[in-house]
Design an enzyme around this catalytic site. Structure first.
Site, mmCIF file in Angstrom:
data_model
loop_
_atom_site.group_PDB
_atom_site.id
_atom_site.type_symbol
_atom_site.label_atom_id
_atom_site.label_comp_id
_atom_site.label_asym_id
_atom_site.label_seq_id
_atom_site.Cartn_x
_atom_site.Cartn_y
_atom_site.Cartn_z
ATOM 1 C CD1 TRP A 57 -2.978 0.969 0.143
ATOM 2 C CD2 TRP A 57 -2.781 1.431 2.321
ATOM 3 N NE1 TRP A 57 -4.086 1.706 0.526
ATOM 4 C CE2 TRP A 57 -3.982 2.006 1.859
ATOM 5 C CE3 TRP A 57 -2.441 1.596 3.673
ATOM 6 C CZ2 TRP A 57 -4.849 2.725 2.683
ATOM 7 C CZ3 TRP A 57 -3.305 2.307 4.493
ATOM 8 C CH2 TRP A 57 -4.493 2.870 3.997
HETATM 9 C C1 LIG Z 1 -6.865 6.378 3.126
HETATM 10 C C2 LIG Z 1 -7.794 6.508 4.290
HETATM 11 C C3 LIG Z 1 -8.122 7.756 4.759
HETATM 12 C C4 LIG Z 1 -8.965 7.912 5.841
HETATM 13 N N1 LIG Z 1 -9.175 9.158 6.305
HETATM 14 C C5 LIG Z 1 -9.767 9.339 7.494
HETATM 15 C C6 LIG Z 1 -9.754 10.616 8.103
HETATM 16 O O1 LIG Z 1 -9.218 11.586 7.559
HETATM 17 N N2 LIG Z 1 -10.335 10.761 9.314
HETATM 18 C C7 LIG Z 1 -10.916 9.705 9.971
HETATM 19 O O2 LIG Z 1 -11.390 9.900 11.098
HETATM 20 N N3 LIG Z 1 -10.964 8.479 9.395
HETATM 21 C C8 LIG Z 1 -10.388 8.265 8.182
HETATM 22 N N4 LIG Z 1 -10.357 7.000 7.619
HETATM 23 C C9 LIG Z 1 -11.225 5.940 8.174
HETATM 24 C C10 LIG Z 1 -10.683 5.195 9.396
HETATM 25 O O3 LIG Z 1 -9.381 4.835 9.171
HETATM 26 C C11 LIG Z 1 -11.553 3.971 9.640
HETATM 27 O O4 LIG Z 1 -12.873 4.393 9.759
HETATM 28 C C12 LIG Z 1 -11.187 3.183 10.913
HETATM 29 O O5 LIG Z 1 -9.828 2.892 10.939
HETATM 30 C C13 LIG Z 1 -11.992 1.901 11.023
HETATM 31 O O6 LIG Z 1 -11.654 1.239 12.206
HETATM 32 P P1 LIG Z 1 -11.781 -0.350 12.389
HETATM 33 O O7 LIG Z 1 -11.281 -0.657 13.750
HETATM 34 O O8 LIG Z 1 -13.128 -0.790 12.026
HETATM 35 O O9 LIG Z 1 -10.807 -0.979 11.294
HETATM 36 P P2 LIG Z 1 -9.224 -0.918 11.190
HETATM 37 O O10 LIG Z 1 -8.689 0.287 11.865
HETATM 38 O O11 LIG Z 1 -8.887 -1.135 9.779
HETATM 39 O O12 LIG Z 1 -8.741 -2.169 12.039
HETATM 40 C C14 LIG Z 1 -8.932 -3.503 11.657
HETATM 41 C C15 LIG Z 1 -7.874 -4.353 12.352
HETATM 42 O O13 LIG Z 1 -8.183 -5.725 12.270
HETATM 43 C C16 LIG Z 1 -7.032 -6.454 11.927
HETATM 44 N N5 LIG Z 1 -7.486 -7.688 11.265
HETATM 45 C C17 LIG Z 1 -8.077 -7.808 10.070
HETATM 46 N N6 LIG Z 1 -8.397 -9.078 9.827
HETATM 47 C C18 LIG Z 1 -8.000 -9.791 10.889
HETATM 48 C C19 LIG Z 1 -8.052 -11.170 11.228
HETATM 49 N N7 LIG Z 1 -8.589 -12.067 10.402
HETATM 50 N N8 LIG Z 1 -7.539 -11.553 12.407
HETATM 51 C C20 LIG Z 1 -6.984 -10.643 13.260
HETATM 52 N N9 LIG Z 1 -6.912 -9.342 12.986
HETATM 53 C C21 LIG Z 1 -7.421 -8.920 11.818
HETATM 54 C C22 LIG Z 1 -6.267 -5.520 11.033
HETATM 55 O O14 LIG Z 1 -4.913 -5.886 10.930
HETATM 56 C C23 LIG Z 1 -6.501 -4.194 11.744
HETATM 57 O O15 LIG Z 1 -5.571 -3.970 12.755
HETATM 58 C C24 LIG Z 1 -9.534 6.790 6.488
HETATM 59 C C25 LIG Z 1 -9.220 5.517 6.020
HETATM 60 C C26 LIG Z 1 -8.357 5.373 4.923
HETATM 61 C C27 LIG Z 1 -8.012 4.006 4.446
HETATM 62 S S1 SF4 Z 2 5.087 -1.683 5.381
HETATM 63 FE FE1 SF4 Z 2 6.285 -1.311 3.533
HETATM 64 S S2 SF4 Z 2 6.097 -3.191 2.306
HETATM 65 FE FE2 SF4 Z 2 4.503 -3.228 3.870
HETATM 66 S S3 SF4 Z 2 2.714 -2.379 2.796
HETATM 67 FE FE3 SF4 Z 2 3.716 -0.699 3.901
HETATM 68 S S4 SF4 Z 2 5.111 0.197 2.394
HETATM 69 FE FE4 SF4 Z 2 4.500 -1.805 1.594
#
Ligand SMILES: Cc1cc2nc3c(=O)[nH]c(=O)nc-3n(C[C@H](O)[C@H](O)[C@H](O)COP(=O)(O)OP(=O)(O)OC[C@H]3O[C@@H](n4cnc5c(N)ncnc54)[C@H](O)[C@@H]3O)c2cc1C
Ligand code: SF4
Ligand code: SF4
Lengths: 624, 161
Positions: free
Chosen positions: B43
């Site tokens: 990513w």
């Molecule tokens: C590019 C981008 C920009 C964003 N901009 C903003 C912003 O400006 N402001 C804002 O407030 N929000 C923003 N967001 C949104 C925010 O990041 C999400 O809403 C939030 O992180 C969701 O939380 P979550 O805990 O549901 O998921 P996540 O934070 O994604 O956490 C999921 C976790 O589960 C783990 N996991 C997945 N599958 C498994 C498995 N099978 N077993 C064990 N662990 C697992 C992952 O490794 C991860 O740690 C943005 C997101 C992105 C991608």
């Molecule tokens: S930690 Fe480094 S190799 Fe892994 S997804 Fe991020 S940029 Fe790519």
């Protein structure tokens, strides 16, 4: 298989996936359960995992009640107009009334929040967004979670939830494997809070080849929050409400700060404003309730995100692309120019890399925008996820079964992307939901609801065989061929993912069909999904890393199948711009002003669909 | 944009392997140095780049749309609490240095150990409040919003909307 089985017993609260939701859950659980055993099982390393791994430049959900800026019901009105009526307002109100407390804590923990020098309040990017230097957002909340948990298991991919054998429909923990050692991990727990995140890479991405990882939501967002819940028979809601985003082309750089803070705007390939041209016809399609251009002008009531997408998509389809972001004016101001770049470095470095590689200087050139492939997630401007109980002081009876954020499986809670009907939670709201779920989980245990849980060795061993089957399959069939990756007995996880993405794209409304589908296409797609499911029994993993990819794929497949069923069930185009049902183009409030709810029978794989009432908070003001 | 590792700078310490959220930085068993095993699942989150003590990891724009010859480098300093970026354009016309804070406090020191704070009372348990609320919600009147206090109630269906 020679992998060891490691059993972690007597857990009170297992946090499966510790992104923003999971870290919030672990932190809060320690307060309400000071004597409880709290364990985290995370697929990556919680210091940099989940959607916030690279950081954020804004917190998108902050009320500012303390500065007299907004009250929770204002946020509910905003989220519901953005989602064209379809939200769980009890859950939204509940999140909104607590979210400021989470943000104020972040500041106390060291997260640099920008302040408006004139008002003393946090620097606003928009009505709901505040600006931060958030590169280390994730390490900071991870620190809080690590401090709270008894044990953190990094690099455990959770594959299944364990179910209680003494009482049907009650959770008993989870199993998974360590992606480094290969060991099989069994977590016996009274409650599980799933925070395993939404789904990218379900639809064919616009990027190809080496670049296929350049998607907007993280490529490791494998839909496990849905896969785990669906697999356990939890009811899901709003799975048809997948999201399409307008972003900077190829890099998928965020546009929020550009529009809101930098005051940029869009125009078509001829340099014209195009959006308003599409609104009169669109108003007929969705009704004045959802798109009233005059009222919007008068009151600044926002136009739903999906409808703005519709204008974008229609303009491009009419041959007047590309759509450009007009940056040349704002970027003459060096301060705004710097913010524009910081905005990428803080959360989508790839966009900065792309502009550096292609010599795009937004000061002298208006960059191109695009609409993304769809994503399935529950915390951004969309509300996919589990059908959860709300809090007792707010929720009407249909939305309340005792414990806040508990799914329809007893003892199983959700946070963040996992919870359905709560769009516009974003990072701070997801963290808050984790906190709410944790308090409720402690209460559930304290009230004796988790007594007498039984998990047999048979269940544990059955799951074990299932978990490692892709490696076993590889071992057995690998030597039937000379070399290479073409084998008549199996497909590898990448090949399976390519198939899933193509299928979703063509039958469930991806980019190549301009987000359009219909009943016939959906039914063909569902048939192919069943066949893919059979083939996923034969997916082959060459090593532990591929085993991780195999399970991510299986979770994505379950998520995708649910999207198909929901899209088929809702016979209207509720969100033009996110997807279109070509056979039901209009919004149909008479029949479909309801939430859709599904359940997949874990034994048979059969789906049942139902409609659930959509409740609103009275007094819809014009100025949402 | 996928990462790659410079042979002469990497010492195989494994910090990138430890941190990559996508599980794609691995140590090559022959040369005992790190490399990206699956560029199409990268990513370009820069987590590994920031973690590498020897600045051995760099990023090259995705082959499907990014030409060669640019650079975006980063140095993250936890002690000082800052992150420094340098962006160089392919045509050499733009070369930017950008600096941002990453924290305002020493790591972890201001996060309370909730095991040790006074235990919640039964009244707090029965309420809707979370840890340290209402202090953190409103500093003025201390109340938690309810439908009642906000003069609202839930009503069903499209009419209520
Ligand atoms: C590019 C981008 C920009 C964003 N901009 C903003 C912003 O400006 N402001 C804002 O407030 N929000 C923003 N967001 C949104 C925010 O990041 C999400 O809403 C939030 O992180 C969701 O939380 P979550 O805990 O549901 O998921 P996540 O934070 O994604 O956490 C999921 C976790 O589960 C783990 N996991 C997945 N599958 C498994 C498995 N099978 N077993 C064990 N662990 C697992 C992952 O490794 C991860 O740690 C943005 C997101 C992105 C991608
Ligand atoms: S930690 Fe480094 S190799 Fe892994 S997804 Fe991020 S940029 Fe790519
Ligand atoms: S962190 Fe740097 S030095 Fe250590 S293994 Fe990775 S690339 Fe090599």
């Amino acid at each position: 298989m020679a992998y060891k089985t490691i059993v972690e017993d007597n857990i009170d609260i297992l946090v499966a996936g510790a992104g923003l939701g999971g870290t919030g859950a672990a932190f809060e659980a320690r307060y309400w359960g000071q004597d409880k055993k709290i364990v985290i099982a995370e697929k990556a390393n919680i210091d940099r995992s989940g959607a916030v791994a690279q950081g954020l430049y804004a917190i998108n959900c902050y009320m500012g009640t303390r500065f007299g800026e907004n009250n929770p019901e204002d946020h509910v009105r905003y989220a519901r107009i953005d989602l064209m009526g379809m939200v769980r307002e009890d859950l939204l109100f509940d999140m909104a009334r607590h979210v400021d407390s989470a943000v104020h804590q972040f500041e106390e923990w060291g997260l640099p929040l920008m302040r408006n020098p004139k008002t003393g309040a946090y620097q606003r990017e928009g009505r709901w967004q505040i600006m931060i230097h958030g590169e280390s957002y994730k390490p900071i909340v991870a620190e809080a979670a690590k401090k709270a948990a008894d044990k953190v298991f990094n690099r455990i991919c959770v594959t299944h939830l364990l179910m209680d054998e003494s009482k049907p429909n009650r959770v008993a923990g989870a199993v998974g494997f360590n992606v480094r050692t290969g060991n099989y991990h069994v977590f016996k727990s009274k409650t599980v809070i799933v925070g395993a995140g939404g789904a990218s890479n379900i639809y064919k991405p616009r990027s190809v080849g080496e670049g296929a990882g350049r998607v907007w939501y993280a490529p490791w967002s494998s839909g496990s929050a849905y896969g785990l819940l669906i697999g356990a028979g939890a009811k899901m809601t709003q799975m048809e409400n997948r999201i399409v985003l307008a972003r900077f082309k190829d890099g998928y750089g965020p546009v929020g700060a550009y529009f809101l803070h930098l005051k940029t705007y869009t125009q078509n390939g001829m340099g014209e404003e195009y959006e308003s041209k599409w609104f009169p016809a669109l108003e007929e399609m969705v009704g004045k309730r959802y798109l009233d251009v005059e009222a919007s002008h008068r009151t600044h009531r926002p136009i739903p995100t999906c409808l703005r997408n519709h204008a974008f998509i229609s303009e491009v389809n009419a041959g007047r692309g590309p759509i450009h972001m007009v940056t040349m004016h704002s970027f003459q101001d060096p301060h705004l120019e710097e913010i524009g770049w910081h905005n990428f470095l803080g959360m989508t470095v790839g966009q900065a890399v792309l502009w550096a590689a292609t010599d795009v200087n937004p000061k002298y050139e208006n960059p191109e925008l695009t609409t993304s492939e769809p994503y399935v997630m529950g915390s951004h401007a969309t509300g996919c996820g589990a059908w959860c109980s709300g809090p007792e002081d707010i929720s009407p009876p249909e939305y309340f079964w005792g414990y806040n954020r508990m799914t329809t499986v007893e003892g199983l809670f959700g946070a963040g992307d996992a919870v359905g009907g709560t769009p516009h939670a974003f990072s701070s709201g997801s963290f808050t939901e984790g906190r709410l779920a944790a308090k409720a989980a402690c209460k559930y245990i304290d009230e004796g609801k988790a007594a007498g849980i039984r998990v047999s060795d048979e269940q544990i061993n059955r799951r074990k065989a299932e978990v490692y089957k892709p490696m076993e399959h590889y071992r057995i069939y690998r030597n039937e061929i000379t070399a290479g990756s073409v084998n008549p007995n199996y497909i590898n996880p990448r090949q399976g993912l390519d198939r899933l993405q193509k299928l979703m794209d063509e039958y469930a409304g991806g980019v190549t069909v301009s987000y359009m589908t219909n009943e016939k296409l959906l039914n063909i797609g569902l048939k192919k999904m069943k066949v893919l499911e059979e083939d996923l029994e034969k997916v082959a993993a060459e090593n532990i890393h591929e085993l991780l990819r195999a399970w991510e794929l299986k979770h994505r497949h379950l998520t995708a199948e649910s999207v198909f069923h929901h899209t088929l069930f809702r016979k209207e185009t509720r969100w033009p711009g996110y997807y279109y049902r070509g056979d039901h183009m209009k919004v149909d409030d008479e029949n479909w002003h309801v939430l859709t709810v599904s359940r997949r029978d874990p034994q048979t794989g059969e789906y049942t669909m139902e409609k659930a009432p959509c409740y609103h908070l009275v007094d819809a003001k014009d100025d949402a | 944009m996928p990462t790659f590792v410079y042979m002469t700078r990497c010492d195989g310490c494994g910090q990138c392997v430890d941190i990559c959220p996508s599980d794609i930085m691995h140590i090559d068993t022959t040369v005992r140095r790190a490399y990206n095993i699956e560029p199409n699942m990268c990513w370009e989150c820069y987590s590994c780049v920031k973690a590498c003590p020897h600045q051995a990891i760099d990023v090259r724009g995705y082959a499907d749309f990014a030409p060669l010859g640019h650079s975006v480098r980063v140095k993250r300093d936890e002690e000082k609490g800052v992150i420094a970026w340098r962006i160089k354009f392919r045509n050499g016309e733009k070369d930017m240095d950008l600096l941002a804070p990453i924290t305002t406090k020493p790591w972890g020191k201001h996060i309370p150990q909730l095991r040790d704070v006074p235990a919640p009372t039964q009244e707090q348990r029965d309420s809707q409040l979370l840890y340290n609320e209402p202090k953190y919600i409103r500093f003025d009147d201390g109340g938690l919003h309810t439908l009642e206090s906000n003069g609202l109630k839930m009503i069903k269906g499209v009419e209520g909307y």
